[in-house]
Design a protein around this motif. Sequence first.
Motif, mmCIF file in Angstrom:
data_model
loop_
_atom_site.group_PDB
_atom_site.id
_atom_site.type_symbol
_atom_site.label_atom_id
_atom_site.label_comp_id
_atom_site.label_asym_id
_atom_site.label_seq_id
_atom_site.Cartn_x
_atom_site.Cartn_y
_atom_site.Cartn_z
ATOM 1 N N GLN A 177 0.863 -1.176 0.000
ATOM 2 C CA GLN A 177 0.000 0.000 0.000
ATOM 3 C C GLN A 177 0.896 1.221 0.000
ATOM 4 O O GLN A 177 1.760 1.389 0.863
ATOM 5 C CB GLN A 177 -0.975 0.068 1.163
ATOM 6 N N ILE A 178 0.665 2.062 -1.013
ATOM 7 C CA ILE A 178 1.486 3.237 -1.261
ATOM 8 C C ILE A 178 0.597 4.467 -1.172
ATOM 9 O O ILE A 178 -0.488 4.497 -1.762
ATOM 10 C CB ILE A 178 2.131 3.149 -2.666
ATOM 11 N N TRP A 216 2.848 -0.865 -12.743
ATOM 12 C CA TRP A 216 1.602 -0.391 -12.118
ATOM 13 C C TRP A 216 1.327 1.073 -12.444
ATOM 14 O O TRP A 216 0.179 1.501 -12.451
ATOM 15 C CB TRP A 216 1.675 -0.594 -10.612
ATOM 16 N N ALA A 217 2.374 1.839 -12.678
ATOM 17 C CA ALA A 217 2.230 3.242 -13.074
ATOM 18 C C ALA A 217 3.444 3.622 -13.901
ATOM 19 O O ALA A 217 4.535 3.083 -13.710
ATOM 20 C CB ALA A 217 2.123 4.149 -11.847
ATOM 21 N N VAL A 241 5.344 9.928 -12.974
ATOM 22 C CA VAL A 241 5.158 9.016 -11.845
ATOM 23 C C VAL A 241 5.268 7.580 -12.345
ATOM 24 O O VAL A 241 4.655 7.214 -13.360
ATOM 25 C CB VAL A 241 3.801 9.240 -11.157
ATOM 26 N N ALA A 242 6.050 6.769 -11.649
ATOM 27 C CA ALA A 242 6.197 5.360 -12.016
ATOM 28 C C ALA A 242 6.236 4.496 -10.758
ATOM 29 O O ALA A 242 6.855 4.876 -9.759
ATOM 30 C CB ALA A 242 7.474 5.138 -12.836
ATOM 31 N N VAL A 243 5.544 3.370 -10.818
ATOM 32 C CA VAL A 243 5.553 2.375 -9.754
ATOM 33 C C VAL A 243 5.751 1.021 -10.420
ATOM 34 O O VAL A 243 4.880 0.562 -11.163
ATOM 35 C CB VAL A 243 4.238 2.380 -8.940
ATOM 36 N N TRP A 244 6.926 0.399 -10.187
ATOM 37 C CA TRP A 244 7.251 -0.867 -10.839
ATOM 38 C C TRP A 244 7.652 -1.905 -9.801
ATOM 39 O O TRP A 244 8.357 -1.610 -8.836
ATOM 40 C CB TRP A 244 8.425 -0.698 -11.826
ATOM 41 N N LEU A 315 9.805 3.402 -6.872
ATOM 42 C CA LEU A 315 8.907 4.553 -6.820
ATOM 43 C C LEU A 315 9.615 5.740 -7.457
ATOM 44 O O LEU A 315 10.782 6.024 -7.151
ATOM 45 C CB LEU A 315 8.536 4.891 -5.376
ATOM 46 N N GLN A 316 8.891 6.439 -8.312
ATOM 47 C CA GLN A 316 9.483 7.563 -9.040
ATOM 48 C C GLN A 316 8.427 8.636 -9.267
ATOM 49 O O GLN A 316 7.265 8.335 -9.511
ATOM 50 C CB GLN A 316 10.023 7.074 -10.385
#
Length: 394
Positions: A177-178, A216-217, A241-244, A315-316
């Motif tokens: 959970q972010i 994911w993003a 924004v990036a979520v990998w 997270l970016q």
Amino acid sequence: APTSTSIRRRWKVKPHCRPAFVTAVSTALTLSLCISDSNNLKMSKAKSAIRQIRQLSMPFSTPEPFLFCVYHKDDYPAGDEKMHAPRIGDGHDFNPKAKYRMYHGKRIPGFPQHPHRGFETITATIEGIIDHTDSLKNGGRYGKGDLQWMTAGKGIVHGEMFPLVNMDKPNPTRFFQIWLNLPKKNKMVPPDYVMHWAENVKKVTSKDGKAKVTVWAGELEGEKALAPPKNSWAADSKNDVAVWHITLEPGAKYTVPAAKTGKAVNRTFYVIEGKEIFAEKEKLGNQVRIDVNADQPMVFEVPSGASKASELLMLQGKPIGEPVAQHGPFVMNTQEEIRMAFMDYYRTKFGGWPWPDDDQVFPRTKGRFSKKKGEKTEYPPTAKGESKESDKPK
């Protein structure tokens, strides 16, 4: 997510960082941005993309525009007909040494109804099941690689429960959970959420099959993630924004490309599984955070003789660059806005709780689904193999 008391007990929040406005909401997810993770700081070599390496705190501290991240990993046993765990929770069960935690749940683990305002939650699942209910009469069951992205906006109350749906085998659960902040202009937008089914989530696999990335993003190697809610900071591609989620099997070597916007964004990696992993030829070990220069690529390797795969979260994003005022479940720009959030919640309950139980779950044999008020029930593409029985509460 833990309460303020459990945060202070477990993660040693610095006394001078405690919020001035200390009114508590008993069912709230109360977190602190002042958790220290400065222990074991290790500075990188001058020419490396790595800026620093440090041991992880719990929960993970995060750079802007993120607020917080938790990696949930619970080895839940088989449940009974009512999806109960074998033991009863005490309401504040966060023991990191236990095989599993009940969190704020009593018989079913999870987080009964609690409020949020001013930010977003990204719940990215790997294993297990989550039942969602909220004050807008939305509900759903998701997991097994699904992602729910919720904009709390001006205020929402929701519950997140982890029903033990398997009676004949264990119910392992893993997810992130972010918390992603919202800019001031969007903190009071109407709440919303989108569901991204695992079957549709974008993935990238290396040619040798040893490296796999779940997107994911953001965008990676031409694979663009599914769209976030319209008012998200991530909805504007300029914010990058990036979520990998990166999985590296033994023998894998994978280069994460530089961010499109280079130095304009923050980029951090978290090693969550595996002890035999190298970054830029530097051995990392498990449970570490790596802050990097986003304008440079990063090379990760896992030796062929490694005993297991390694996993990382990346997270970016571009910083929002606004003041952050937080107390528990509310994230605004000023302390006055925080006080108003509590007053609004006490007065309106953000629409009230329309479900029979605070820890609402759906029938045990119900498959994955998402039902938003006024809309048709949505099912994942593979729903033929899942039960479409009534989505009325258990």
